[in-house]
Motif scaffolding. Structure first.
Motif, PDB file in Angstrom:
ATOM      1  N   GLN A  80      -1.000  -0.510   4.108  1.00 40.30           N
ATOM      2  CA  GLN A  80      -0.158  -1.048   5.177  1.00 40.30           C
ATOM      3  C   GLN A  80      -0.907  -1.099   6.506  1.00 40.30           C
ATOM      4  O   GLN A  80      -0.740  -2.022   7.278  1.00 40.30           O
ATOM      5  CB  GLN A  80       1.111  -0.218   5.333  1.00 40.30           C
ATOM      6  N   GLU A  81      -1.709  -0.081   6.760  1.00 37.91           N
ATOM      7  CA  GLU A  81      -2.421   0.067   8.030  1.00 37.91           C
ATOM      8  C   GLU A  81      -1.422  -0.064   9.176  1.00 37.91           C
ATOM      9  O   GLU A  81      -0.378   0.559   9.141  1.00 37.91           O
ATOM     10  CB  GLU A  81      -3.594  -0.915   8.117  1.00 37.91           C
ATOM     11  N   ASN A  82      -1.729  -0.869  10.198  1.00 35.25           N
ATOM     12  CA  ASN A  82      -0.837  -0.983  11.355  1.00 35.25           C
ATOM     13  C   ASN A  82       0.114  -2.175  11.247  1.00 35.25           C
ATOM     14  O   ASN A  82       0.623  -2.648  12.247  1.00 35.25           O
ATOM     15  CB  ASN A  82      -1.655  -1.103  12.648  1.00 35.25           C
ATOM     16  N   ARG A  83       0.357  -2.641  10.058  1.00 29.94           N
ATOM     17  CA  ARG A  83       1.233  -3.786   9.859  1.00 29.94           C
ATOM     18  C   ARG A  83       2.660  -3.297   9.580  1.00 29.94           C
ATOM     19  O   ARG A  83       2.855  -2.349   8.834  1.00 29.94           O
ATOM     20  CB  ARG A  83       0.754  -4.639   8.688  1.00 29.94           C
ATOM     21  N   SER A  84       3.643  -3.976  10.118  1.00 28.78           N
ATOM     22  CA  SER A  84       5.023  -3.566   9.876  1.00 28.78           C
ATOM     23  C   SER A  84       5.591  -4.214   8.617  1.00 28.78           C
ATOM     24  O   SER A  84       6.428  -3.625   7.939  1.00 28.78           O
ATOM     25  CB  SER A  84       5.910  -3.923  11.072  1.00 28.78           C
ATOM     26  N   ARG A  85       5.127  -5.402   8.294  1.00 27.92           N
ATOM     27  CA  ARG A  85       5.711  -6.162   7.195  1.00 27.92           C
ATOM     28  C   ARG A  85       4.745  -6.343   6.023  1.00 27.92           C
ATOM     29  O   ARG A  85       5.135  -6.276   4.870  1.00 27.92           O
ATOM     30  CB  ARG A  85       6.133  -7.517   7.759  1.00 27.92           C
ATOM     31  N   MET A  86       3.500  -6.610   6.337  1.00 27.69           N
ATOM     32  CA  MET A  86       2.520  -6.958   5.302  1.00 27.69           C
ATOM     33  C   MET A  86       1.752  -5.737   4.799  1.00 27.69           C
ATOM     34  O   MET A  86       1.602  -4.761   5.509  1.00 27.69           O
ATOM     35  CB  MET A  86       1.527  -7.972   5.861  1.00 27.69           C
ATOM     36  N   LYS A  87       1.289  -5.860   3.557  1.00 28.00           N
ATOM     37  CA  LYS A  87       0.351  -4.895   2.986  1.00 28.00           C
ATOM     38  C   LYS A  87      -0.787  -5.699   2.382  1.00 28.00           C
ATOM     39  O   LYS A  87      -0.622  -6.869   2.044  1.00 28.00           O
ATOM     40  CB  LYS A  87       1.015  -4.027   1.913  1.00 28.00           C
ATOM     41  N   ILE A  88      -1.937  -5.044   2.237  1.00 26.98           N
ATOM     42  CA  ILE A  88      -3.096  -5.747   1.695  1.00 26.98           C
ATOM     43  C   ILE A  88      -3.654  -5.031   0.468  1.00 26.98           C
ATOM     44  O   ILE A  88      -3.491  -3.829   0.313  1.00 26.98           O
ATOM     45  CB  ILE A  88      -4.211  -5.931   2.752  1.00 26.98           C
ATOM     46  N   MET A  89      -4.309  -5.826  -0.365  1.00 19.05           N
ATOM     47  CA  MET A  89      -4.992  -5.317  -1.556  1.00 19.05           C
ATOM     48  C   MET A  89      -6.467  -5.649  -1.395  1.00 19.05           C
ATOM     49  O   MET A  89      -6.856  -6.813  -1.486  1.00 19.05           O
ATOM     50  CB  MET A  89      -4.415  -5.978  -2.807  1.00 19.05           C
ATOM     51  N   LEU A  90      -7.275  -4.623  -1.086  1.00 19.27           N
ATOM     52  CA  LEU A  90      -8.717  -4.806  -0.884  1.00 19.27           C
ATOM     53  C   LEU A  90      -9.454  -4.940  -2.214  1.00 19.27           C
ATOM     54  O   LEU A  90      -9.050  -4.353  -3.221  1.00 19.27           O
ATOM     55  CB  LEU A  90      -9.303  -3.608  -0.143  1.00 19.27           C
ATOM     56  N   PHE A  91     -10.569  -5.675  -2.188  1.00 19.05           N
ATOM     57  CA  PHE A  91     -11.400  -5.840  -3.381  1.00 19.05           C
ATOM     58  C   PHE A  91     -12.838  -5.442  -3.087  1.00 19.05           C
ATOM     59  O   PHE A  91     -13.383  -5.794  -2.042  1.00 19.05           O
ATOM     60  CB  PHE A  91     -11.372  -7.289  -3.873  1.00 19.05           C
ATOM     61  N   ASP A  92     -13.426  -4.721  -4.020  1.00 23.27           N
ATOM     62  CA  ASP A  92     -14.841  -4.363  -3.948  1.00 23.27           C
ATOM     63  C   ASP A  92     -15.623  -5.506  -4.599  1.00 23.27           C
ATOM     64  O   ASP A  92     -15.431  -5.792  -5.784  1.00 23.27           O
ATOM     65  CB  ASP A  92     -15.077  -3.048  -4.692  1.00 23.27           C
ATOM     66  N   ILE A  93     -16.497  -6.142  -3.822  1.00 26.44           N
ATOM     67  CA  ILE A  93     -17.234  -7.297  -4.350  1.00 26.44           C
ATOM     68  C   ILE A  93     -18.211  -6.923  -5.456  1.00 26.44           C
ATOM     69  O   ILE A  93     -18.710  -7.795  -6.154  1.00 26.44           O
ATOM     70  CB  ILE A  93     -17.971  -8.068  -3.223  1.00 26.44           C
ATOM     71  N   ASN A  94     -18.464  -5.637  -5.629  1.00 31.62           N
ATOM     72  CA  ASN A  94     -19.378  -5.184  -6.676  1.00 31.62           C
ATOM     73  C   ASN A  94     -18.673  -4.809  -7.972  1.00 31.62           C
ATOM     74  O   ASN A  94     -19.309  -4.341  -8.907  1.00 31.62           O
ATOM     75  CB  ASN A  94     -20.201  -3.991  -6.170  1.00 31.62           C
ATOM     76  N   GLU A  95     -17.352  -4.988  -8.001  1.00 36.88           N
ATOM     77  CA  GLU A  95     -16.579  -4.651  -9.199  1.00 36.88           C
ATOM     78  C   GLU A  95     -15.814  -5.876  -9.679  1.00 36.88           C
ATOM     79  O   GLU A  95     -15.544  -6.795  -8.905  1.00 36.88           O
ATOM     80  CB  GLU A  95     -15.596  -3.516  -8.886  1.00 36.88           C
ATOM     81  N   ASP A  96     -15.435  -5.841 -10.953  1.00 38.76           N
ATOM     82  CA  ASP A  96     -14.603  -6.916 -11.501  1.00 38.76           C
ATOM     83  C   ASP A  96     -13.236  -6.881 -10.833  1.00 38.76           C
ATOM     84  O   ASP A  96     -12.747  -5.812 -10.430  1.00 38.76           O
ATOM     85  CB  ASP A  96     -14.413  -6.734 -13.011  1.00 38.76           C
ATOM     86  N   LEU A  97     -12.627  -8.061 -10.719  1.00 39.02           N
ATOM     87  CA  LEU A  97     -11.287  -8.122 -10.153  1.00 39.02           C
ATOM     88  C   LEU A  97     -10.300  -7.407 -11.073  1.00 39.02           C
ATOM     89  O   LEU A  97     -10.353  -7.587 -12.297  1.00 39.02           O
ATOM     90  CB  LEU A  97     -10.843  -9.580  -9.981  1.00 39.02           C
ATOM     91  N   PRO A  98      -9.386  -6.619 -10.505  1.00 38.98           N
ATOM     92  CA  PRO A  98      -8.356  -5.954 -11.322  1.00 38.98           C
ATOM     93  C   PRO A  98      -7.238  -6.958 -11.651  1.00 38.98           C
ATOM     94  O   PRO A  98      -6.165  -6.969 -11.029  1.00 38.98           O
ATOM     95  CB  PRO A  98      -7.873  -4.825 -10.412  1.00 38.98           C
ATOM     96  N   LEU A  99      -7.508  -7.812 -12.619  1.00 42.00           N
ATOM     97  CA  LEU A  99      -6.638  -8.935 -12.950  1.00 42.00           C
ATOM     98  C   LEU A  99      -5.180  -8.521 -13.168  1.00 42.00           C
ATOM     99  O   LEU A  99      -4.261  -9.148 -12.638  1.00 42.00           O
ATOM    100  CB  LEU A  99      -7.184  -9.665 -14.174  1.00 42.00           C
ATOM    101  N   GLU A 100      -4.973  -7.466 -13.924  1.00 44.33           N
ATOM    102  CA  GLU A 100      -3.603  -7.044 -14.227  1.00 44.33           C
ATOM    103  C   GLU A 100      -2.855  -6.633 -12.954  1.00 44.33           C
ATOM    104  O   GLU A 100      -1.695  -7.006 -12.765  1.00 44.33           O
ATOM    105  CB  GLU A 100      -3.609  -5.892 -15.235  1.00 44.33           C
ATOM    106  N   GLN A 101      -3.520  -5.887 -12.078  1.00 47.04           N
ATOM    107  CA  GLN A 101      -2.886  -5.473 -10.816  1.00 47.04           C
ATOM    108  C   GLN A 101      -2.562  -6.692  -9.950  1.00 47.04           C
ATOM    109  O   GLN A 101      -1.488  -6.752  -9.347  1.00 47.04           O
ATOM    110  CB  GLN A 101      -3.811  -4.553 -10.016  1.00 47.04           C
ATOM    111  N   ILE A 102      -3.473  -7.634  -9.882  1.00 48.83           N
ATOM    112  CA  ILE A 102      -3.262  -8.842  -9.078  1.00 48.83           C
ATOM    113  C   ILE A 102      -2.060  -9.616  -9.616  1.00 48.83           C
ATOM    114  O   ILE A 102      -1.147  -9.987  -8.864  1.00 48.83           O
ATOM    115  CB  ILE A 102      -4.517  -9.740  -9.070  1.00 48.83           C
TER     116      ILE A 102
END
Length: 120
Positions: A80-102
């Motif tokens: 959430q960080e300092n956001r009141s409404r939005m949340k983010i999902m960070l990605f590590d460019i050195n790892e495969d995308l977590p397809l199921e989570q996305i």
């Protein structure tokens, strides 16, 4: 559409490839999802209502999906960080995308809009 295409094309690898993959993953989740350029970034709309976007975190230099109504979700991988409404999902460019989570979080967002809690 040209400006939207240009956004993806001007990104440097590996972020360019990651954003293009995320775009395809998100768009295939529902036929009512569209990709538009708003505020200089690619937004994905569900029946015209913004529900997620792609961007790169300034501090961590990592690409992410921003979930517009993220406040409705409790997944520990969403920040959430300092956001009141939005949340983010960070990605590590050195790892495969977590397809199921996305796919799970995009489906949850779509269900939220379909439920009527978020006016579409």
């Amino acid at each position: 559409m040209k400006q939207l295409d240009d956004f993806y094309l001007k990104q440097e690898e590996p972020i360019k490839g990651l954003f293009l993959a995320l775009k395809e993953i998100i768009l295939k989740q529902d036929e009512d999802i569209t990709n538009v350029l708003k505020y200089g970034m690619p937004f994905f709309c569900y029946k015209g209502k913004m529900f997620c976007y792609l961007w790169t975190h300034k501090k961590y230099k990592q690409p992410y999906i921003g979930i517009v109504e993220g406040k409705h979700f409790d997944e520990d991988f969403l920040l959430q960080e300092n956001r009141s409404r939005m949340k983010i999902m960070l990605f590590d460019i050195n790892e495969d995308l977590p397809l199921e989570q996305i796919e799970d979080i995009i489906q949850k967002a779509i269900k939220l809009y379909k439920s009527g809690i978020i006016q579409v």
